[in-house]
Design a protein around this motif. Structure first.
Motif, PDB file in Angstrom:
ATOM      1  N   ARG A 523      -5.804  -7.038 -17.924  1.00  0.00           N
ATOM      2  CA  ARG A 523      -5.885  -6.276 -19.262  1.00  0.00           C
ATOM      3  C   ARG A 523      -4.829  -5.130 -19.386  1.00  0.00           C
ATOM      4  N   GLY A 524      -4.337  -4.931 -18.126  1.00  0.00           N
ATOM      5  CA  GLY A 524      -3.181  -4.009 -18.162  1.00  0.00           C
ATOM      6  C   GLY A 524      -3.801  -2.686 -17.686  1.00  0.00           C
ATOM      7  N   THR A 525      -5.241  -2.382 -17.324  1.00  0.00           N
ATOM      8  CA  THR A 525      -5.823  -1.318 -16.698  1.00  0.00           C
ATOM      9  C   THR A 525      -5.988  -1.219 -15.335  1.00  0.00           C
ATOM     10  N   GLY A 526      -6.111  -0.015 -15.073  1.00  0.00           N
ATOM     11  CA  GLY A 526      -6.431   0.183 -13.470  1.00  0.00           C
ATOM     12  C   GLY A 526      -5.030   0.018 -12.742  1.00  0.00           C
ATOM     13  N   THR A 527      -5.210  -0.299 -11.405  1.00  0.00           N
ATOM     14  CA  THR A 527      -3.968  -0.069 -10.322  1.00  0.00           C
ATOM     15  C   THR A 527      -4.301  -0.900  -9.229  1.00  0.00           C
ATOM     16  N   ASN A 528      -3.349  -0.802  -8.262  1.00  0.00           N
ATOM     17  CA  ASN A 528      -3.634  -1.270  -6.873  1.00  0.00           C
ATOM     18  C   ASN A 528      -4.665  -0.148  -6.373  1.00  0.00           C
ATOM     19  N   LEU A 529      -5.685  -0.810  -5.571  1.00  0.00           N
ATOM     20  CA  LEU A 529      -6.726   0.224  -5.303  1.00  0.00           C
ATOM     21  C   LEU A 529      -6.706   0.067  -3.715  1.00  0.00           C
ATOM     22  N   GLN A 530      -5.996  -0.546  -3.150  1.00  0.00           N
ATOM     23  CA  GLN A 530      -6.088  -0.836  -1.646  1.00  0.00           C
ATOM     24  C   GLN A 530      -5.106   0.289  -1.172  1.00  0.00           C
ATOM     25  N   ASN A 531      -4.326   0.976  -1.410  1.00  0.00           N
ATOM     26  CA  ASN A 531      -3.549   1.988  -0.806  1.00  0.00           C
ATOM     27  C   ASN A 531      -3.728   3.448  -1.646  1.00  0.00           C
ATOM     28  N   ILE A 532      -4.975   3.861  -1.633  1.00  0.00           N
ATOM     29  CA  ILE A 532      -5.114   5.410  -2.234  1.00  0.00           C
ATOM     30  C   ILE A 532      -4.527   6.325  -1.245  1.00  0.00           C
ATOM     31  N   PRO A 533      -3.745   7.222  -1.600  1.00  0.00           N
ATOM     32  CA  PRO A 533      -3.102   8.072  -0.557  1.00  0.00           C
ATOM     33  C   PRO A 533      -4.246   8.926  -0.264  1.00  0.00           C
ATOM     34  N   ASP A 534      -4.306   9.499   0.665  1.00  0.00           N
ATOM     35  CA  ASP A 534      -5.147  10.613   1.285  1.00  0.00           C
ATOM     36  C   ASP A 534      -4.915  11.852   0.441  1.00  0.00           C
ATOM     37  N   GLY A 535      -6.072  12.522   0.345  1.00  0.00           N
ATOM     38  CA  GLY A 535      -5.804  13.942  -0.196  1.00  0.00           C
ATOM     39  C   GLY A 535      -6.465  13.864  -1.908  1.00  0.00           C
ATOM     40  N   SER A 536      -5.883  14.773  -2.487  1.00  0.00           N
ATOM     41  CA  SER A 536      -6.515  14.979  -3.722  1.00  0.00           C
ATOM     42  C   SER A 536      -6.889  13.758  -4.632  1.00  0.00           C
ATOM     43  N   ILE A 537      -5.991  12.866  -4.634  1.00  0.00           N
ATOM     44  CA  ILE A 537      -6.339  11.566  -5.587  1.00  0.00           C
ATOM     45  C   ILE A 537      -7.700  10.997  -5.152  1.00  0.00           C
TER      46      ILE A 537
END
Ligand code: URA
Length: 679
Positions: A523-537
């Motif tokens: 649907r074009g929502t979300g993103t790759n959720l396997q590589n979320i960087p450490d830190g505030s994100i």
């Protein structure tokens, strides 16, 4: 055109014309072919010879010719067209087509193998070699043509070789008879609800069905079913088509959907599909149907057999069936073709599923498929559906903060550079990095080898390398800006679903190593959720009420695996004795007592373990660790001297790939390596 001076003509390679069953058509001769006055005797010829040998075709029994028998100036076939887009052949090329047709009519072989785009066009009038390769089609004279990639293209893109091998194998079989023999497949499209009800009622009695949906603007337009008891047949239940709108009354449609639901939700009927995760998710989301007993997926099964090859249905059809290319029909403007296309997909999915199941059993990979691959389907679907809560307020605040930071960095960069520089523009970056009016780093020029050509690089890696080499402040600023932009576009500008949760699509076939990958949802929502960087994100992801996130991470997991696979007892001992693994490791490598290991030695030991596991050479290791190459080499040698089992293990892996092009993981995953062999 007539003014161009050609080199001499290269005549076809003629064997005993009486017996010729196979004609091979190339594009045009090369320099070597002109010199030797023989087609396919240069580099491409060597590839062709190897392929012929591998599939058991005797070159001497073939008639080998070219679309054009002279070499165009600068090897540029484009000169034979009136236009740049190569749509309109010149009169010269048209005359070559006529000559070729005459040649083919005179020889009248059982099969014509058309190598590459030009040969495909010349022999059949069709375009699009990547689509048509592997299909047996008829030329205007009614002769059989089998298009495949050109050997020169295989040289550039080595992976095409396996498809070419399949095509030549097919051609060898086809050379035994002149006529087109194609399985007779029948499709029923139920425009009348009563017909659909009759077929769906019959399908309820089946043990094993294939299914496939077509969708548009978030709706199912039609659904097709095939079944194992009648593998050359399929039925399509159409719902609507473009401007024609709905094809059934609301009442009839409801009745059809409830029958479809019974079939798809039945735990008694096994189901197969191609890339079924898409269909299952779409059906659940738009119709509420929960597909049960979905036990086999042709795409996933082929992924188990051939990790590196394409997995689209079009490719599988070209390898496993005698159906010619049909995937272009999805765009058909008439509804009958569109619905029959849907039925074709379901029919071929069943045909291929039955073959793949057999192949998996023959290769002793069926259990692996079930245990380690198909078993992921439902859990991943459930993860996709559920998604994760996202903290909108914090995101807004973080977005503001990062945007301000990025703008400040951009101001700083503009000041350093003396003008506005768009770090996202490869053109501007190349000019600035290497141009006279910029940093003028021509001597440190970074290049990338693409397919066929080498290009100047101005990507992340190139800028990082240049920064490492020059320590230039403006380069550092560029890197900082790009990092902020990446975080902004990937996480802070991400589109959430309506319920304010973040989701992704998982791809079981997403990598050539067997790992899964993830990306934006369909649907074009979300993103790759396997590589979320450490830190505030990471803090933007929040557990649902009553739940908590757990972060599980086995320390040095990969190094442990390597220690055991390599059977390196001293390293196993380090891991099994517990305590500070890196310290112990450093003590072994630097030959000092554990208590005397310095902070630097410990962190270097950590880096060496990682570098050596991946067979990293001293140059890359030096780059990554920020040390001199000689020092990197010395440290790697020291590491391997400490743990010789790892070296032997590397040698063993390399020699297995060399000998068989095949590796098997401890879980039983198989990978065949098709690319050129390198380190
Ligand atoms: N040699 C040929 O004879 N034809 C080609 O198309 C390429 C090399």
């Amino acid at each position: 055109m007539q003014d161009i001076q050609y080199s001499q003509q290269v005549p076809p390679q003629i064997s005993n014309l009486e017996k010729v069953k196979i004609v091979i058509v190339g594009e045009c001769p090369n320099e070597t072919e002109v010199k030797e006055a023989k087609p396919f005797c240069g580099m491409s010829g060597r590839v062709l010879d190897e392929i012929l040998r591998e599939v058991g075709i005797d070159r001497e029994q073939c008639y080998i010719t070219n679309v054009v028998q002279v070499r165009p100036p600068s090897n540029n076939f484009g000169v034979f067209y009136e236009d740049k887009g190569q749509k309109k052949p010149t009169e010269y090329l048209s005359s070559c087509y006529r000559r070729l047709h005459e040649e083919l009519t005179n020889i009248n072989p059982n099969i014509i193998i058309a190598c590459g785009e030009q040969a495909l066009r010349a022999t059949t009038g069709l375009t699009g070699i990547s689509h048509w390769r592997g299909s047996v089609v008829s030329n205007p004279a009614g002769q059989k043509v089998l298009p495949t990639y050109h050997p020169a293209s295989v040289l550039r893109e080595w992976k095409q070789r396996s498809a070419v091998i399949c095509d030549f194998t097919k051609a060898r079989k086809e050379s035994e008879f002149p006529e087109i023999r194609q399985t007779n497949r029948t499709y029923d499209v139920c425009y009348l609800a009563n017909d659909a009800i009759r077929y769906l009622t019959l399908l309820k009695e089946e043990k094993y069905v294939s299914f496939d949906i077509e969708t548009e603007t978030n709706q199912v337009t039609c659904i097709a079913f095939g079944c194992s008891s009648r593998p050359n047949w399929a039925v399509c239940i159409p719902f609507w088509f473009g401007a024609s709108g709905s094809l059934h009354s609301a009442e009839a449609e409801q009745q059809l959907w409830s029958l479809i639901k019974e079939i798809l939700e039945s735990t008694q009927i096994r189901k197969c599909a191609q890339n079924g995760m898409y269909d299952v998710e779409f059906l659940q989301r738009t119709t509420g149907i929960e597909v049960r007993n979905f036990t086999f997926d042709t795409m996933l099964a082929f992924h188990v057999l051939q990790l590196e090859l394409e997995k689209g249905l079009g490719f599988l059809v070209s390898i496993y069936t005698d159906q010619p290319y049909y995937k272009h029909l999805i765009k058909a403007p008439d509804m009958d073709t569109y619905f029959r296309y849907n039925a074709t997909d379901a029919c071929l999915t069943m045909e291929i599923a039955l073959k793949l199941e057999r192949e998996l059993h023959d290769e002793k990979l069926y259990e692996f498929y079930v245990t380690y691959v198909h078993s992921m389907v439902y859990p991943l679907l459930s993860m996709q559906r559920r998604g994760v809560k996202f903290d909108e307020d914090s995101r807004r605040a973080l977005k503001r903060e990062y945007s301000q930071l990025r703008d400040m960095l951009q101001d700083k960069l503009n000041m350093l550079v003396g003008r506005e520089l768009n770090t996202n523009s490869p053109k501007q970056m190349k000019e600035w990095l290497y141009g006279k009016d910029g940093l003028n780093l021509k001597e440190k020029l970074k290049k990338r080898k693409g397919t066929g050509e080498t290009t100047v690089a101005a990507d992340e890696e190139a800028i990082e390398d240049l920064y490492r080499e020059t320590k230039n402040e403006s380069l550092r600023t560029v890197l900082q800006i790009r990092e902020k932009n990446k975080l902004l576009s990937t996480y802070l500008d991400v589109r959430l679903d309506e319920d304010k949760r973040i989701r992704c699509s998982y791809l079981i076939t997403g990598t050539e190593t067997g790992r899964i990958s993830s990306r934006t949802t369909l649907r074009g929502t979300g993103t790759n959720l396997q590589n979320i960087p450490d830190g505030s994100i990471r803090s933007l992801f929040v557990p649902d009420t009553g739940y908590a996130f757990i972060n599980a991470d086995l320390s040095q997991a990969e190094a442990r695996v390597v220690a055991y696979l390599a059977g390196e007892l001293s390293l196993i001992k380090v891991f099994e004795s517990g305590g500070d693994i890196h310290r112990k490791n450093a003590a072994n490598i630097f030959k000092v007592p554990e208590e005397a290991v310095t902070y630097e030695q410990r962190s270097m030991a950590k880096r060496i373990v990682h570098a050596s596991n991946y067979g990293m050479g001293p140059i890359t290791f030096a780059k990554n660790a920020g040390i001199q190459v000689a020092e990197a080499r010395r440290l790697l040698n020291q590491y391997f001297a400490t743990y010789p089992g790892i070296v032997n293990w590397h040698i063993g892996v390399k020699s297995r790939v060399k000998q068989s092009r095949k590796l098997v993981s401890p879980f039983g995953r198989v990978r065949y390596f098709y690319n050129r062999r390198d380190e």
